[in-house]
Design a protein around this motif. Structure first.
Motif, PDB file in Angstrom:
ATOM      1  N   PHE A 114       0.844  -1.164  -0.031  1.00  0.00           N
ATOM      2  CA  PHE A 114       0.040  -0.017  -0.127  1.00  0.00           C
ATOM      3  C   PHE A 114       0.719   1.500  -0.033  1.00  0.00           C
ATOM      4  O   PHE A 114       0.228   2.396  -0.229  1.00  0.00           O
ATOM      5  CB  PHE A 114      -0.857  -0.042   1.252  1.00  0.00           C
ATOM      6  N   SER A 115       2.043   1.115   0.537  1.00  0.00           N
ATOM      7  CA  SER A 115       2.873   2.377   0.516  1.00  0.00           C
ATOM      8  C   SER A 115       3.955   2.677  -0.759  1.00  0.00           C
ATOM      9  O   SER A 115       4.707   3.541  -0.369  1.00  0.00           O
ATOM     10  CB  SER A 115       3.661   2.247   1.956  1.00  0.00           C
ATOM     11  N   THR A 116       3.838   1.782  -1.470  1.00  0.00           N
ATOM     12  CA  THR A 116       5.044   2.223  -2.504  1.00  0.00           C
ATOM     13  C   THR A 116       4.516   3.116  -3.635  1.00  0.00           C
ATOM     14  O   THR A 116       5.520   3.798  -4.340  1.00  0.00           O
ATOM     15  CB  THR A 116       5.138   0.748  -3.415  1.00  0.00           C
ATOM     16  N   GLY A 117       3.407   3.629  -3.465  1.00  0.00           N
ATOM     17  CA  GLY A 117       3.164   4.911  -4.393  1.00  0.00           C
ATOM     18  C   GLY A 117       3.118   4.533  -5.714  1.00  0.00           C
ATOM     19  O   GLY A 117       3.139   5.511  -6.572  1.00  0.00           O
ATOM     20  N   THR A 118       2.938   3.224  -6.182  1.00  0.00           N
ATOM     21  CA  THR A 118       2.911   2.913  -7.494  1.00  0.00           C
ATOM     22  C   THR A 118       1.327   2.530  -7.971  1.00  0.00           C
ATOM     23  O   THR A 118       0.640   2.363  -7.130  1.00  0.00           O
ATOM     24  CB  THR A 118       3.603   1.837  -7.978  1.00  0.00           C
TER      25      THR A 118
END
Length: 305
Positions: free
Chosen positions: A125-129
């Protein structure tokens, strides 16, 4: 067709080559897909699948592939995804991590029993992709075929060993059955001699109380009844018939475990009957030896598909 054991293990991994995209039905080059299949004996096909969330949608495909090739056994299929190169791990967006932490605190305030996010979920959820979901259907199908072929080969090798052992036990049972055949006429003749000797003794002790012909007929009738009571020819014939069928099934191969199990029960019944008719220690020994061999066969047949 070979005889298959229900016990086996196989695994395979697939590293995705560089330069492919999701539209080509392959995974990210930085990830590796693994699949393993374990199987042990069971009365029926008991299939369980342990898949990560990303592969959960492929469960019907895997279930179909397994049931097409395996008929019996407790089968466990496990798949996993792992990073092929630690340096290829995605960069984490700190702002998204803070946002996730805040959302988690809010949810747990309302739902205290809610479990915390896992590291894998935070990374996802936090990779920002916003990349499109990877399509694993092609690789996992290839791995499933590869693993199933290896599993069937392992089960066939074990099945060959089991079949060899069963052939040996069948041969030993035939030998014991043949040993019992000449014992019955010998016992009948011995018993007839005993009856005749007792008849002569009775005639000497009680002269005039019965006609010699009637007493002799009585003695011969007792000898005949004894012969009928201890005759095991029918049991030996049925036992030989069951052994013939077992050998036929072993040569046939395939899905024969349940039929073999039934025949083992029939063999045990005939050996019990033969023992109950025993009138000599030698016949009792043969019956016991048969039961030992049949029990050894039963243990091994439980592992045949």
């Amino acid at each position: 067709m070979p005889v298959y054991s229900m016990t086996g293990y196989a695994s395979a991994q697939l590293g995705t080559p560089q330069g492919h995209t999701a539209t080509e039905s392959v995974a990210s080059p930085s990830r590796r897909l693994g699949l393993e299949i374990r199987s042990v004996n069971s009365r029926f096909l008991d299939l369980s699948l342990r898949l990560p969330d990303e592969l959960r949608a492929l469960e019907p495909v895997l279930r179909t592939l397994v049931t097409q090739k395996i008929k019996r056994g407790k089968v466990e299929v496990r798949a996993w995804l792992e990073q092929a190169d630690a340096s290829a791990l995605p960069d984490i967006n700190p702002r998204l991590v803070q946002r996730l932490s805040s959302l988690q605190d809010t949810v747990q305030a309302w739902l205290p029993q809610a479990r915390p996010l896992s590291v894998a979920e935070v990374l996802r959820f936090s990779t920002g992709t916003s990349a499109a979901p990877e399509d694993w259907s092609g690789p996992i199908t290839a791995l499933a075929h590869q693993s199933l072929d290896a599993l069937l080969q392992a089960r066939a090798q074990e099945g060959t060993r089991l079949a060899t052992m069963l052939h040996e036990r069948v041969s030993q049972l035939r030998t014991l059955a043949l040993q019992s055949v000449p014992l019955v006429p010998r016992l009948v003749e011995q018993q007839r001699q005993r009856f005749m000797e007792r008849w002569k003794e009775a005639m000497g002790l009680a002269e005039g109380s019965a006609t010699p012909e009637a007493a002799q007929d009585r003695a011969l009738s007792e000898a005949t009844a004894f012969a009928i009571r201890i005759d095991v020819a029918e049991e030996v014939t049925r036992l030989q018939s069951h052994l013939d069928e077992i050998e036929r099934l072993l040569h046939q191969g395939g899905d024969i475990g349940k039929r073999l199990d039934f025949l083992i029960q029939e063999l045990h019944r005939e050996a019990n009957t033969l023992g109950s008719k025993s009138a000599a220690l030698e016949l009792t020994r043969i019956s016991v030896d048969m039961k030992v061999l049949i029990e050894q066969m039963r243990e091994q047949v439980q592992n045949i598909e």
